[in-house]
Scaffold this active site. Sequence first.
Site: not given
Ligand code: PMP
Length: 432
Positions: A143, A246, A274
Amino acid sequence: MQRYEKSRELYERACQVMAGGVSSEFRRFSHPHPLFYEQGQGAFLTDVDGNEYLDFTLSQGPLILGHSHPHVLAEVARLSVDGQLFAGQHRHELELAEKLARLIPCAELMRFSLSGSEADHTALRLARHLTGRNKFLRFEGQYHGWLDNVAVGISTPSLEALGSREHPNKLPWTKGLPADIAEQCVLLPWNDLALVEQTLAEQHHDIAAIITEPVMCNSGCIPPEPGFLEGLRKLCDQYGIVLIFDEVITGFRVGLGGAQERFGVVPDVAVFGKAMASGYPISVIAGKRKFMQPIADGVVIHAGTMNTGNPSVAAALATLHVLETDQVHERLYRHGLRLMEGLREAGRQAGQPILVQGLGPMFHVGFTSLPKVRDMRDSLAYDKAKGSKFVAGMHDRGIRLIGRGLWYISAAHTGADIDRALATATEVLQTL
Ligand code: PMP
């Protein structure tokens, strides 16, 4: 056992004016329905019905220090008295950038945003410009935010729907995507270096970037196979492809320098969010100087009215300060690893086929007799119905877990909290 009447009433009211009664898709699936919370303190959350939960969701990861950490709240208050958003530079954001440059191996130059989604979007834009190529390679079940070009290949109704390993179907996650959006990515199962090698041998001319979670936390919690991240690094160097990690989940959680420090593989560009600021909105795209230079030059545009608001920067500085000075990671690993082992033992005792996989500060609990899950396809073996029953059983006994089975440990969890989680899990497992 918990009761949920007041939440239910508020939720029904919310459905009249808020789409689906919630503010994010992922909040629609809470047990037994989306709940309304009133207070978060340390390792605990309290809802409007007065139920208290020992929290292992940490609000999907950000609350690495637990709820309402006093140093974070005090610093947010202190640095906000002189203003909340200048939409100009301030000393504190510079201090934050200098600190991140010291901590994160790839972070020579960076830009701050609000969310992981935006920062991932920027990274892909940057890679297209740097290489003059149009596509990116991503992995099934990972994701990278909710925006259009990463909204394929996230989930599947079945193994059959995924198609072949070599040429997976790029299933859309949402309606409303541009018709040709799936053309922008090449999709593969994770952790299979030979397949990446084979695909790049044929298609590297079109591929600007490989984007990957360095530990796959959005379908189970899957560590990289030995040599996988190193192999991606080598292939990216060989073909002039930008390697993007990521680290929105792994960043600051597996260690101060992220997964890139822990595994010793340095990407060209990485994205963090996060846990960086204990729940205040801030993310960062950070990379090696020459990879970030087009943003510095204004050739690749990155912007945002709300970027580096004073409360977010204050929260990030305060969170990093506590992480650095309070031996938090030692505790996250110690408590996390004990909990993981205890859950395995509880599964054995209850005769339940449990697979507990992860690093400690975050891990996944799923019901399968597979000895190991390597990618999203394997993760389809998890008995989801049983997983949901387990999460619901824990919830009704005052332990809040993420529905898909991922557990996050915070600095606020004590040894006694871990004991309680284990005792409750043992009880719930016996009821399944
Ligand atoms: N990348 C990863 C690996 C994530 O787990 C998430 C959110 N769960 C995101 C990007 C997106 O981040 P945000 O919800 O702050 O837009």
